[in-house]
Design a protein around this motif. Sequence first.
Motif, short mmCIF file in Angstrom:
data_model
loop_
_atom_site.label_atom_id
_atom_site.label_comp_id
_atom_site.label_asym_id
_atom_site.label_seq_id
_atom_site.Cartn_x
_atom_site.Cartn_y
_atom_site.Cartn_z
N TYR A 259 0.82 -1.19 -0.06
CA TYR A 259 0.12 -0.04 -0.07
C TYR A 259 0.90 1.41 -0.01
O TYR A 259 0.74 2.22 -0.88
N SER B 167 -3.70 12.02 7.87
CA SER B 167 -4.53 11.56 9.15
C SER B 167 -3.57 10.96 10.05
O SER B 167 -3.78 11.00 11.54
N ASP B 168 -2.73 10.32 9.46
CA ASP B 168 -1.78 9.48 10.28
C ASP B 168 -0.53 10.44 10.63
O ASP B 168 -0.11 11.16 9.92
N GLY B 169 -0.09 10.19 11.90
CA GLY B 169 1.26 10.92 12.30
C GLY B 169 2.36 10.33 11.30
O GLY B 169 2.59 9.39 10.59
N LYS B 206 -5.37 8.45 4.78
CA LYS B 206 -4.45 7.73 5.44
C LYS B 206 -3.34 7.62 4.34
O LYS B 206 -3.51 6.90 3.58
N THR C 218 -10.75 3.94 9.35
CA THR C 218 -9.76 5.07 9.46
C THR C 218 -9.59 5.49 7.80
O THR C 218 -9.30 6.73 7.72
N MET C 219 -9.83 4.49 6.93
CA MET C 219 -9.74 5.02 5.70
C MET C 219 -10.94 5.79 4.99
O MET C 219 -10.97 6.26 3.94
N GLY C 222 -12.69 10.07 7.06
CA GLY C 222 -12.48 11.49 7.31
C GLY C 222 -11.44 11.99 8.12
O GLY C 222 -10.97 13.03 7.98
N ASN C 223 -11.46 11.37 9.18
CA ASN C 223 -10.48 11.68 10.41
C ASN C 223 -10.31 13.40 10.83
O ASN C 223 -9.23 13.72 10.61
N ALA C 243 -4.72 3.95 15.91
CA ALA C 243 -4.13 3.32 14.94
C ALA C 243 -3.19 4.37 14.10
O ALA C 243 -2.30 4.00 13.46
N ASN C 244 -3.91 5.30 13.51
CA ASN C 244 -3.37 6.56 12.87
C ASN C 244 -2.06 7.09 13.68
O ASN C 244 -0.93 7.33 12.79
N GLN C 245 -2.28 7.60 14.76
CA GLN C 245 -1.27 8.12 15.47
C GLN C 245 -0.22 7.51 16.50
O GLN C 245 0.88 7.66 16.83
N GLU C 248 3.75 7.03 15.57
CA GLU C 248 4.64 8.26 15.70
C GLU C 248 4.46 8.93 17.17
O GLU C 248 4.97 9.99 17.10
N LYS C 253 1.35 12.27 24.34
CA LYS C 253 0.25 11.85 23.32
C LYS C 253 0.14 10.45 23.23
O LYS C 253 -1.07 9.85 23.46
#
Lengths: 295, 355, 283
Positions: A259, B167-169, B206, C218-219, C222-223, C243-245, C248, C253
């Motif tokens: 991906y 949207s992801d870090g 993402k 998450t996809m 729209g986050n 999952a997104n953050q 990192e 956080k």
Amino acid sequence: MSSATIQYNTRSDYRKRKNRLFYWLVIAMSAITVSPILLIIYKLIIQGYKQINWSFFTKVAPNTLEAMTANAQGEVIPGGILNGITGTFLIVVMAAIIAIPVGIMIGLFLYENQGKRFASIVRDISDILQGVPSIVLGLIAYMWVVKPVTHGFSALAGSVALAIMMLPLIIRSTEETMKMIPTSLKEAGLALGVPYYKVILRVLIPTGFSGLSTGILLAISRIIGETAPLMLTTLGSSAVNWDLTKPTSAIPLLVWEFYNDPNMANLIWSSSLFLMGFVLVLNIISKRIAAKQNR
Amino acid sequence: MKRILLLSVIIAMFAACNSGTNNSKKSDDKKSVAITAAGATFPLPFYNMIFKKYSSESGTLVTYGGIGSGGGIRSLKDRLVDFGATDAFLSESKMKDLPAEIVHIPTCLGAVVIAYNLPGYDGIKLTPDLLAGIFMGEITKWNDAKIQANNKDLIMPNKQITVVYRSDGSGTTNIFSDYMSKISTEWASEIGVGKSLNWKTGIGAKGNPGVAGTIQATEGSVGYVGSEYAFEQNIQTALLKNAAGNYIKPSIQSISASAQGELPANTCIMLTNSSAVDAYPISGFTWLILYKEQNYNNRSFTQAEATLKLLDWVVSNEAQSSASKVNYAPLPEKAVKQAKEILRSVTFNGEVILK
Amino acid sequence: MKSDKIFKYLLFSASFLVIIVAAGMVFTLSSGAIPAFKEFGLKFIISNQWNPTEGRESYGALPFIAGTVITSVIALLLCIPLAFSTSLFIAEYFYKKRVAMFLSTMVDLLAGIPSIVYGLWGFYVLRPFIVELGLSPQGYGIFTASLILAIMIIPYATSLSSEIISMVPNDLKEAAYAMGATRLEVIFNVILPNARSGIFASFILAFGRALGETMAVTMLIGNSNIVPTGLFQTGNTMASVIANQFGEADGLKLSSLIAIGLILFVITGLINAIGKLIIKKLA
């Protein structure tokens, strides 16, 4: 007399009409239910069939340059997902070895202790576990297995995370299946003086085998496509690995790599097609076994 | 049915053994050391390529997991990997969190391109002020007077601007916001720098493919995408005015140009808004981090030596020359020299490992 | 008998194991979440701030709690009629016929699709569809996410339900038919009461799956870290933001994300308990 009113001559006419209506409603809803899956399968096949060839199953994942050159020449991307296939196999089998016996035992316990306080607590906890996001389970396995046990990313940690995910499904389906078996069967066995555990193993489990295998199949399908927990536990690998204490690849991890790579998007669809094919095979096998048992 | 199953299992195992032996033939002679690393996703395709090459040529299996810079730092902190990878170098205070001193080794350069979707309007020129206005939601239409004034050779369309962000870090967001903070005091005070931000407008998608995909599907949208991804796709990219006043198109050359300036000894510097004439203004290094003293946690000398040999190879000409083939900019000579010096300061029990 | 005692003890220890695992999880999560709660106090749960800027960090869980609950409930509501009808189709109307086997296999296949593929399919197929219908400009939002969730949880509700329905003893059904009941009446008056426990269990499983789903949501959601006020607005869920953050995140956080994981744990328990109470009242 308004032509819009429906005349019911007898009460039974009304009941029959309702019956018919419901019948068609069920068929319509089932058709709606099955349409997304057909659409998804269609999309996967169309996008993924070109990448499925012999090397897909026997070679490890290509790197981005190989993919780029192949794309530029309009060719099929070389390489395959062998490291993912063997990794998924290793991790899933290990997770199943952990989760299936434990899950069935807990399901049996709940069945035997209906209405008891302790059993209710266990049942509630099992239901709550079902809702934990897979990434949180990955974190848990990271803290419990990766750090203290294997001192590094490992396939075992991934299996532990996935096993916890499998448990609620197996527990619940075992308990509910056992509950549907007529108690007369159990009592007949016990009345004949057969030890309790034999009644379970030789009478109840075979009878409920279809239900049990449904739960197991569902649990395996659930975990086979999970990415997030594996990222934190098995990390991935570019080579085939059979060592439980070392990092391993897995098909969902490869899908994640594909991906994020600008050149390997095509492989996503073929890998997913493979996973679905695998689930299909498992499905057919379990139905065959269940059919044999029922004879 | 059973026979077919048995047959397929046998075939699968046979195939697995076959490819397995190809990999292990070379490592059979010495007790194979295996190296594990984790971290940033930005250089993932590049690392996967060179690590795989190294594994097959040297017999040392290198495993890299692209779990994110935060994951990489965490894994190094927990001493579960031989080295970590991060897009943002660790500040003094963050380095204090780690149990021992670490060093940063830069490995390549990448950039953040401004991608947009306006069919027929290639080569839009954007100044820092325009960028700030767009991404903070102050400029909302493509034919806004300010954009039009800067693009006199185009008749800008009357379309809504839709901002797309990560949207992801991510390190990409970090480099982008670092640049934005440098060129806009408003941005610096209201949004700041970071791997994820408190955006005022727009939608989040993402990963690079998410942002690029959303932009490609939405006319009038604009967003930022990592160069390693963007160069491979057919997306429209904007020309940015750099600190020297020139409009630069993102390319391997313009990215490398941004690293021509002074580098601190530890190579920890943000390359954004470089003053070099041909530099693309939103570029940056990515680093590998490892402990300065390699004797920790019962590490063997062999393991430490193998790690350093690998890293020395990564900054060498052989690995660096393949970077541009996959859309990463190779390190300039100055950076290579400094990286090699740093590698030769890494010790085992106080003794330098690489000579 | 001795073997009986050993066996019963074995079952008991297995169950105890699950309690230990859950307790361990709560402990690990809590210790990770403490820094966040120390900094923000219990206001964390109702605060709708999510500012990751260094020096001005302020985190709150409300938008994610709202997003999770709304999407999961909508997904379950969409799923219940579909799953119920399909399990009746498979286990009752066309039991053991080829078309039912086909349908059952198709539904099981849905469970085997990796969640990232659901996300991709949703992104490339569902999203443009929603845009075409004119429901939302980019196709992201609560509705799209709930829709994909509903599709994802159908196999969990259907598989188990159909197994349970097929196990209702035949003599009960035949007795009802003998009294002249229609199929519909047998379903609602004989099968349903008998299989109620199992069917409900399957919906609980499906709901749990919806609460914890990450990749696909998450996809498509729209986050945006706001409490959604409309069906086609964008939002975010707890699992999705983690999952997104997570990759990192560090420091405060990371602790906030772990705190959100803990809150999800608690909320799952609460919703399960409420659901069981409602069913008890209805019974």
